[in-house]
Design a protein around this motif. Structure first.
Motif, PDB file in Angstrom:
ATOM      1  N   ASN A  20      35.074 -25.554 -36.975  1.00 41.51           N
ATOM      2  CA  ASN A  20      35.310 -26.497 -35.781  1.00 41.51           C
ATOM      3  C   ASN A  20      35.024 -27.854 -36.575  1.00 41.51           C
ATOM      4  O   ASN A  20      34.161 -27.824 -37.549  1.00 41.51           O
ATOM      5  CB  ASN A  20      34.594 -26.364 -34.740  1.00 41.51           C
ATOM      6  N   SER A  21      35.407 -28.951 -36.309  1.00 37.74           N
ATOM      7  CA  SER A  21      34.856 -30.243 -36.574  1.00 37.74           C
ATOM      8  C   SER A  21      33.497 -30.450 -36.878  1.00 37.74           C
ATOM      9  O   SER A  21      33.060 -30.806 -37.544  1.00 37.74           O
ATOM     10  CB  SER A  21      35.732 -31.454 -35.798  1.00 37.74           C
ATOM     11  N   HIS A  22      32.757 -29.908 -35.779  1.00 33.16           N
ATOM     12  CA  HIS A  22      31.275 -30.021 -35.632  1.00 33.16           C
ATOM     13  C   HIS A  22      30.793 -28.993 -36.602  1.00 33.16           C
ATOM     14  O   HIS A  22      29.493 -29.308 -37.094  1.00 33.16           O
ATOM     15  CB  HIS A  22      30.688 -30.096 -34.384  1.00 33.16           C
ATOM     16  N   GLU A  23      31.421 -27.977 -37.200  1.00 32.89           N
ATOM     17  CA  GLU A  23      30.698 -27.133 -38.045  1.00 32.89           C
ATOM     18  C   GLU A  23      31.077 -27.379 -39.688  1.00 32.89           C
ATOM     19  O   GLU A  23      30.575 -26.813 -40.406  1.00 32.89           O
ATOM     20  CB  GLU A  23      30.981 -25.703 -37.799  1.00 32.89           C
ATOM     21  N   GLU A  25      31.018 -29.809 -41.990  1.00 30.48           N
ATOM     22  CA  GLU A  25      30.081 -30.389 -42.898  1.00 30.48           C
ATOM     23  C   GLU A  25      28.959 -29.544 -43.536  1.00 30.48           C
ATOM     24  O   GLU A  25      29.115 -29.277 -44.655  1.00 30.48           O
ATOM     25  CB  GLU A  25      29.258 -31.512 -42.455  1.00 30.48           C
ATOM     26  N   GLU A  26      28.407 -28.704 -42.485  1.00 28.62           N
ATOM     27  CA  GLU A  26      27.531 -27.615 -42.871  1.00 28.62           C
ATOM     28  C   GLU A  26      28.309 -26.433 -43.839  1.00 28.62           C
ATOM     29  O   GLU A  26      27.919 -26.095 -44.642  1.00 28.62           O
ATOM     30  CB  GLU A  26      26.877 -27.041 -41.661  1.00 28.62           C
ATOM     31  N   THR A  27      29.602 -26.082 -43.274  1.00 31.31           N
ATOM     32  CA  THR A  27      30.352 -25.298 -43.898  1.00 31.31           C
ATOM     33  C   THR A  27      30.502 -25.659 -45.588  1.00 31.31           C
ATOM     34  O   THR A  27      30.288 -24.853 -46.286  1.00 31.31           O
ATOM     35  CB  THR A  27      31.678 -24.896 -43.148  1.00 31.31           C
TER      36      THR A  27
END
Length: 149
Positions: A20-23, A25-27
Motif C-alpha cells: 500500500n502507499s504507506h508501506e 517506502e519501507e518495502t
C-alpha cells in the motif's frame, strides 16, 4: 550480503506490487538493501501487447535492463509471459475473449543466490483486476514470473 528466502527476488517483486502507499517506502528500502534494482508501474488494457509493452518500456527507461542486449530483453519477455500466465490462469488472452486487466507491476533484478556464478535474475510481479470490460465485473488476480539473465 547473504541471500535467503527473506530477500528472495520473487518475494521482493511481490512485496513491491502488493505494498500500500504507506508501506511502499519501507518495502523499497528493504528491496534495495537486499541488493536488487527495481521499477514499479501500472498498466491496463484489453490488448496483451500493450501490457507487455508497458512493462518492457518501464524496465528500459528505469535502466533495469539494457535494451541493446538480447539476453536481457529475452529474459524480461519470458518473465512477463510467465507472470501473465498467472494473471490469466494459463489462458494468455485478453481482448480476444472479452477480458481486460488493470494491473500494478514490479520488475526486480539482481543476484538472488550466494554463489555469484549463478548470475543475475529478473522477476516480474503483477497484481490487479481482470474481467469483463464492464466496471464492477472484475476480480483480483496476480502473477509472478522469474527468469535468469
Amino acid at each position: 550480503m547473504k541471500k535467503s528466502l527473506e530477500a528472495g527476488i520473487g518475494k521482493s517483486a511481490l512485496q513491491l506490487v502488493l505494498a500500500n502507499s504507506h508501506e511502499l517506502e519501507e518495502t523499497e528500502s528493504r528491496v534495495s538493501e537486499a541488493g536488487f534494482t527495481y521499477c514499479i508501474g501500472k498498466t491496463g488494457s484489453m490488448d496483451m501487447q500493450k501490457v507487455v509493452s508497458a512493462i518492457e518500456t518501464a524496465a528500459k527507461r528505469q535502466h533495469i535492463i539494457d535494451e541493446k542486449l538480447y539476453r536481457e530483453m529475452h529474459a524480461l519477455y519470458h518473465a512477463i509471459l510467465e507472470a501473465l500466465e498467472g494473471v490469466t490462469r494459463g489462458q494468455v488472452l485478453l481482448g480476444d475473449v472479452l477480458r481486460t486487466v488493470g494491473l500494478r507491476f514490479s520488475v526486480v533484478r539482481g543476484m538472488p543466490y550466494e554463489n555469484e556464478a549463478e548470475g543475475e535474475w529478473i522477476a516480474v510481479a503483477l497484481y490487479g483486476t481482470i474481467g469483463a470490460p464492464i466496471r464492477g465485473l472484475e476480480h483480483e488476480t496476480t502473477g509472478l514470473g522469474i527468469n535468469h539473465i
